[in-house]
Design a protein around this motif. Structure first.
Motif, PDB file in Angstrom:
ATOM      1  N   SER B 100       0.809  -1.215   0.000  1.00 52.38           N
ATOM      2  CA  SER B 100       0.000   0.000   0.000  1.00 52.38           C
ATOM      3  C   SER B 100       0.846   1.272   0.000  1.00 52.38           C
ATOM      4  N   VAL B 101       0.217   2.365  -0.384  1.00 48.92           N
ATOM      5  CA  VAL B 101       0.905   3.657  -0.490  1.00 48.92           C
ATOM      6  C   VAL B 101       0.110   4.700   0.299  1.00 48.92           C
ATOM      7  N   ARG B 102       0.834   5.463   1.140  1.00 44.89           N
ATOM      8  CA  ARG B 102       0.181   6.590   1.800  1.00 44.89           C
ATOM      9  C   ARG B 102       0.558   7.872   1.073  1.00 44.89           C
ATOM     10  N   ALA B 121       2.794   4.060 -12.598  1.00 44.60           N
ATOM     11  CA  ALA B 121       3.395   2.723 -12.747  1.00 44.60           C
ATOM     12  C   ALA B 121       2.353   1.780 -13.348  1.00 44.60           C
ATOM     13  N   SER B 122       2.814   0.780 -14.066  1.00 48.09           N
ATOM     14  CA  SER B 122       1.841  -0.119 -14.700  1.00 48.09           C
ATOM     15  C   SER B 122       1.155  -1.028 -13.677  1.00 48.09           C
ATOM     16  N   HIS B 123       1.830  -1.280 -12.566  1.00 51.25           N
ATOM     17  CA  HIS B 123       1.187  -2.046 -11.494  1.00 51.25           C
ATOM     18  C   HIS B 123       0.754  -1.112 -10.375  1.00 51.25           C
ATOM     19  N   LEU B 124      -0.472  -1.267  -9.957  1.00 51.07           N
ATOM     20  CA  LEU B 124      -0.979  -0.397  -8.900  1.00 51.07           C
ATOM     21  C   LEU B 124      -0.785  -1.047  -7.531  1.00 51.07           C
ATOM     22  N   PRO B 125      -0.714  -0.238  -6.499  1.00 50.25           N
ATOM     23  CA  PRO B 125      -0.693  -0.823  -5.150  1.00 50.25           C
ATOM     24  C   PRO B 125      -2.044  -1.474  -4.837  1.00 50.25           C
ATOM     25  N   ASP B 126      -2.052  -2.380  -3.850  1.00 47.62           N
ATOM     26  CA  ASP B 126      -3.323  -2.996  -3.445  1.00 47.62           C
ATOM     27  C   ASP B 126      -4.230  -1.973  -2.757  1.00 47.62           C
ATOM     28  N   THR B 127      -3.592  -1.078  -2.015  1.00 45.66           N
ATOM     29  CA  THR B 127      -4.339  -0.210  -1.108  1.00 45.66           C
ATOM     30  C   THR B 127      -3.735   1.192  -1.086  1.00 45.66           C
ATOM     31  N   LEU B 128      -4.600   2.197  -0.990  1.00 44.73           N
ATOM     32  CA  LEU B 128      -4.147   3.570  -0.775  1.00 44.73           C
ATOM     33  C   LEU B 128      -4.532   4.015   0.633  1.00 44.73           C
ATOM     34  N   GLU B 157      -8.559  -4.675 -10.821  1.00 50.23           N
ATOM     35  CA  GLU B 157      -9.290  -4.695  -9.561  1.00 50.23           C
ATOM     36  C   GLU B 157      -9.238  -3.312  -8.920  1.00 50.23           C
ATOM     37  N   LYS B 158     -10.281  -2.987  -8.184  1.00 48.33           N
ATOM     38  CA  LYS B 158     -10.276  -1.733  -7.439  1.00 48.33           C
ATOM     39  C   LYS B 158      -9.200  -1.760  -6.365  1.00 48.33           C
ATOM     40  N   MET B 159      -8.658  -0.586  -6.066  1.00 48.15           N
ATOM     41  CA  MET B 159      -7.791  -0.483  -4.905  1.00 48.15           C
ATOM     42  C   MET B 159      -8.645  -0.316  -3.646  1.00 48.15           C
ATOM     43  N   ARG B 160      -8.111  -0.818  -2.531  1.00 47.59           N
ATOM     44  CA  ARG B 160      -8.771  -0.560  -1.247  1.00 47.59           C
ATOM     45  C   ARG B 160      -8.364   0.830  -0.771  1.00 47.59           C
ATOM     46  N   LEU B 161      -9.222   1.451   0.014  1.00 48.31           N
ATOM     47  CA  LEU B 161      -8.882   2.754   0.588  1.00 48.31           C
ATOM     48  C   LEU B 161      -8.962   2.699   2.117  1.00 48.31           C
ATOM     49  N   THR B 188     -16.254   4.579  -7.940  1.00 53.32           N
ATOM     50  CA  THR B 188     -14.894   5.091  -8.098  1.00 53.32           C
ATOM     51  C   THR B 188     -13.908   3.928  -8.077  1.00 53.32           C
ATOM     52  N   PRO B 189     -12.631   4.228  -8.390  1.00 52.99           N
ATOM     53  CA  PRO B 189     -11.639   3.134  -8.413  1.00 52.99           C
ATOM     54  C   PRO B 189     -11.203   2.673  -7.022  1.00 52.99           C
ATOM     55  N   PHE B 190     -11.877   3.146  -5.960  1.00 54.31           N
ATOM     56  CA  PHE B 190     -11.511   2.620  -4.629  1.00 54.31           C
ATOM     57  C   PHE B 190     -12.711   1.995  -3.932  1.00 54.31           C
ATOM     58  N   VAL B 191     -12.395   1.130  -2.989  1.00 56.85           N
ATOM     59  CA  VAL B 191     -13.405   0.578  -2.094  1.00 56.85           C
ATOM     60  C   VAL B 191     -12.948   0.871  -0.672  1.00 56.85           C
ATOM     61  N   LEU B 192     -13.742   1.624   0.057  1.00 54.93           N
ATOM     62  CA  LEU B 192     -13.356   1.969   1.425  1.00 54.93           C
ATOM     63  C   LEU B 192     -13.276   0.704   2.261  1.00 54.93           C
ATOM     64  N   ASP B 193     -12.149   0.529   2.957  1.00 50.67           N
ATOM     65  CA  ASP B 193     -11.914  -0.737   3.648  1.00 50.67           C
ATOM     66  C   ASP B 193     -11.533  -0.573   5.117  1.00 50.67           C
TER      67      ASP B 193
END
Lengths: 334, 334, 334
Positions: B100-102, B121-128, B157-161, B188-193
Motif C-alpha cells: 500500500s501507499v500513503r 506505474a503499470s502495477h498499482l498498489p493494493d491499497t491507498l 481490480e479496485k484499490m482498497r482505501l 470510483t476506483p476505490f473501495v473503502l476498507d
C-alpha cells in the motif's frame, strides 16, 4: 412570582423551548403515568413450562416472557401459544411485577406472527420488549403492525415499549431512534419507556471481547445512558454473564447504577437480589428526597420567593429527581 | 422456511431496511471481496532506499510506502519516484502482504502530484492510505482526482482505501465521512476498507497529553471502533510510541484487540511480532468458528428449522463472525 | 513554494474546505484576538459583599461575578445591582484577571433582567457566562436580548461568551450548539470562547452518582473536550467537590489537563493554586515551543523547503500549538 410559579414556568418553558425535540413536552407532561421500576429484568423462555410456573416466586421487578433468543426456532409457535394462554387465563400472579413480552426483532420475519398470537389474549401485557432496533424505520414498522393487530382490541391503557440497542449502527442512530419512538408514542398503542443495552450482540458486531470489568464497553454504556436520559427514558444495563460470581455482579451492578442506569438484565434468578439492591435508592437518598419535597411544599404555601435546601438552590430537575426517588422507594420497598 | 433461508432473509432484509445508510447493502453484499488482514500496519518512508530494500524481511501484514509524514518536504519528489519505480519494476516481493501507499492529505497541496506520479506505474498498489480526512468533501475531491489519474489505466481490480481520522472535527464528522466513502465506493476506483485512528495529531489538536496507558484516549478509541464497525470497516489502533517497551506494547495491543480493533499501526519492525500475535484469532476461537460453520452446514442439509450451537441460538451476525475468523486464521497462519 | 507559503496555504485551505462548518474560518482567522487564560474559574456570588471585596486577593485567572446558582432567588436584585456598581465604579482591581459575569439561564426567566441591569454599567465585563444552554435556540434568544440591551452602548470590544453544558440533551446537541455559537459570533456583541462542563446538573439529569475518581463521567468529559476543540474553543472541566482534599484535586486537575481541558471550575479560593499549576504549561513544553517557533522563523528566512524539528515534520497545527503554549506561558507567569 412565587417559587412554585417560577419553577413551573421554568419547567414548562424549558420543554417548550427544546426546539427540535419538541414532542418530548407532551410526553413528559403526562404526569399521570406512573414510574414502573425495572431494577432487575429477567427473561423467561415462553416455551419452558417449568420456568413459567416459577414466575410467582421470582422477585424481579420485570418479568419478560420471551419469544426471542431464549426460544429455539422450532419452538416459536409453542412459546407464542403458551404466553397467550398465560395472559388469557391469568393463572399466574404478576402482582407487583411488570408483566412483559419480548417479541422477535423486526428483521427476523417472526415479529408480526408474535404480535398476532400473543396479543389475541383478552389481557395485554404491561410492556413489550422489541430487540435489535436498528433504525427509526423499525419503530414505524412496529407501530404499524401493532395498530393493525390491536384494531379490534379494547385497551384501557397503552402498553409500555422497551427497545434494545445491540449493534454499532443501532448505537450510532440511537438519538434518532429514541426521537422517533417519542413521536410515535403520541399516536400509537405504545409509550416508549426505556432502552436496553444488548452488550453481547454489540460485542459480536464490533468484534470486541467481553471481560468481567467491561472496560471495552465503557463508552458504549455511558453513551446509552446519556441518550436514554436525554429522552427521559429508563436505561437497562448489560448482563453479567458469570452468574455464579455474585461479588463481581454486585460490583458491576453498583457501577451501572452509579453511571445512571436504572436497572440491569439478569439471566438467572440467583442474580435478582444483588441487582435489585444495587438499583434501589439508598435510605439517606430517600430521606433527602422526602425532606426536599416537604421543604418545597412548605415554601409554596408561604409564598416565599427564596428556596434553598441544605445549602443548595433547588430547581425543577432536582425536585423531579426527588419525586422519582420517593416513588421508586415506595414501589420497591416491600 | 428452513434456517438457511431464514438467516439469508434476515440478513438481506436487515440491509435493505437500514434506511439512510442503504448503500451499505451492495457494498457488503459483494462477498467476492476477500478479507485483507492488516494486523500490523508498518510505514516505510518512500525516500529511504535502505528501508525499502528491507521490505521482504518485514513480517507485517500491511506495508505502507509513505509519501507523507515519514518524508521531508524536500524529498517528496524522490519518494514518489522511488515508489513508482518499486511498483513498476516489481523488484521487491510483496507476496502475502498488503502493498500500500500513503499519499499526502487533501489539504497538503501535495496529494494530486503523489497520485499522478505513483499511479503512473503499470502495477498499482493494493491499497491507498489517505491521511487527515476532515470531511466528506475530502473524499469527493480524492475520488475525483483518482478517477482522472487512472483514466487511461487498465485496472483489473479496485484499490482498497484506508482513511485516517486525526482531529476533533474529523472524529465529529466520522459517521458522515464513512457514509460518503461507502457511497463513493460504488462508482470510483476505490473501495473503502478501513479507518486508522491517528492519535498523535488528534492529541495535538485537542491539547491532550499522551500516556502509555492512553486513558485520555479511551473515548476516542472506542468511538472510532464503533463508527468503523457500523460501516463494516476495519479499525486500526494507535501507535505505541515507546518502541523498546514490548510488554507495554503487548498490553496495549491486546486491549485494542479486545475493544474490537482489527489491527495496529507500528513504527518499528521490532513491534510487528507482538502486535500480530495480539490481533490473531485465538486457537479456541478458531475451533469454535470451524465447528459453528460445520454445524450450520449440517443443519442446512437436513432442512432442520432449529439451530443452536453450544447452547446458543445462532444468527447471521454470529455466522459471519465465525467465517471472518476462519478466513483470518487461514490467511494469517504460516 | 517555501515552507511558510506551504503551511499558510495548507492552513487556509484547511479552513476553507471544512465545508459545513465553514464559518469557523473567519472566526479562527481573526488572529488579533488574544488568548485569555482561564485555568481556574472561580465563582463569587454577586450578593455577597464580603466575598466581592476579596477579589483582588484571589489568584484565579477568571473571576465570575455570579447571578445564578450562587445567589438565592430572593437576592437576585441585590446581586445584579452590586455587580453593576462594581463594574461602574471600578473600585475593585481586576488587572490580569478575566472579569466575567454569570447570568441566569435562558429558561430561568431571569436572564433578560440580569442583562439589563448588569450591562447598564458604563464598563462591560470581559466575558459573559451563560449556564444551562440546552439548544441552539437558546443562543439565538441570548444574542437577540444582548443586542437590544446594548443598542445604546458604545462597546469598544466584543465580550467573550462561555457556555455551560449541563444536561444529557445539551451534550447530545453540543455540536449544533457550538456551531450556532460560532455563527452568531460573526454578527453579535459576543464571541464564543469556551464550554464549561457542568457535571453536577448533568449527574442529576442522568441519575449518576458522583465519585472523586469520576469514572462515571469519563465519556462525558472526553466528549466535551472533543466537541469544544473541534470548534477551537476552551474546555473547562468539572468542579472537585471535596475542597479540603488538595491531593485528590491535584490528581483530577492533572488528569483533566492531560485530557485536553484548558481549565477547571473551582468552588473555593484554596483550590486555585493547585488547579492553576496543573493547567500551566510545563517548562520543558514551553522550551520546546520557543525553539520550534524559532526554528520555523529561521527556515522561513532561509527559504528552505524542508522543515523538521527534533526529528519530526512540523505542520501548521503543531506551530499553532507551540504559539498557544508560548502565549499561555507569557500570560500566566508572574
Amino acid at each position: 412570582m412565587n417559587v412554585f410559579a417560577l419553577l413551573r414556568w421554568s419547567y414548562k418553558e424549558g420543554l417548550r423551548s427544546s426546539a427540535k425535540y419538541s414532542t418530548i413536552s407532551s410526553f413528559q407532561g403526562s404526569e399521570s403515568r406512573k414510574y414502573v421500576p425495572r431494577r432487575a429484568v429477567l427473561y423467561v423462555p415462553g416455551s419452558d413450562e417449568r420456568k413459567l410456573q416459577k414466575i410467582p416466586s421470582l422477585g424481579a421487578d420485570c418479568i419478560v416472557l420471551d419469544c426471542e433468543d431464549g426460544v429455539a426456532l422450532s419452538r416459536k409457535n409453542e412459546a407464542r401459544s403458551k404466553i397467550r394462554h398465560l395472559l388469557q387465563s391469568r393463572e399466574i400472579d404478576f402482582s407487583g411485577k411488570d408483566c412483559s413480552v419480548r417479541v422477535n426483532s423486526v428483521e427476523s420475519g417472526l415479529c408480526e406472527e408474535d404480535l398476532r398470537e400473543v396479543l389475541s389474549a383478552s389481557h395485554l401485557p404491561d410492556t413489550l420488549h422489541l430487540p435489535k432496533v436498528e433504525s427509526p424505520d423499525h419503530l414505524d414498522w412496529f407501530a404499524d403492525k401493532l395498530k393493525s393487530t390491536l384494531r379490534s382490541h379494547k385497551t384501557a391503557e397503552k402498553m409500555r415499549l422497551i427497545i434494545f440497542t445491540e449493534s454499532a449502527m443501532s448505537l450510532l442512530k440511537l438519538p434518532a431512534i429514541c426521537q422517533r419512538g417519542i413521536e410515535l408514542s403520541e399516536e400509537t398503542p405504545f409509550v416508549l419507556d426505556g432502552v436496553v443495552f444488548g452488550s453481547d450482540d454489540f460485542c459480536a458486531d464490533i468484534g470486541a471481547t467481553r471481560t468481567n470489568e467491561a472496560k471495552e464497553l465503557l463508552y458504549a454504556r455511558q453513551y446509552v445512558v446519556m441518550v436514554a436520559k436525554a429522552f427521559k427514558l429508563q436505561a437497562i444495563d448489560l448482563v453479567y454473564i458469570d452468574y455464579k460470581d455474585l461479588e463481581g455482579l454486585r460490583i458491576q451492578s453498583e457501577e451501572g447504577a452509579g453511571m445512571g442506569f436504572t436497572g440491569k438484565q439478569v439471566i438467572h434468578p440467583g442474580q435478582v437480589e444483588v441487582v435489585q439492591a444495587a438499583f434501589s435508592p439508598k435510605p439517606q437518598k430517600v430521606e433527602w428526597a422526602r425532606e426536599l419535597v416537604q421543604a418545597f411544599e412548605d415554601h409554596q404555601q408561604q409564598g416565599k420567593g427564596a428556596f434553598t435546601f441544605r445549602g443548595h438552590m433547588i430547581d425543577m430537575p432536582l425536585l423531579l429527581q426527588a419525586r422519582n426517588i420517593i416513588q421508586m422507594a415506595s414501589v420497591t420497598s416491600k
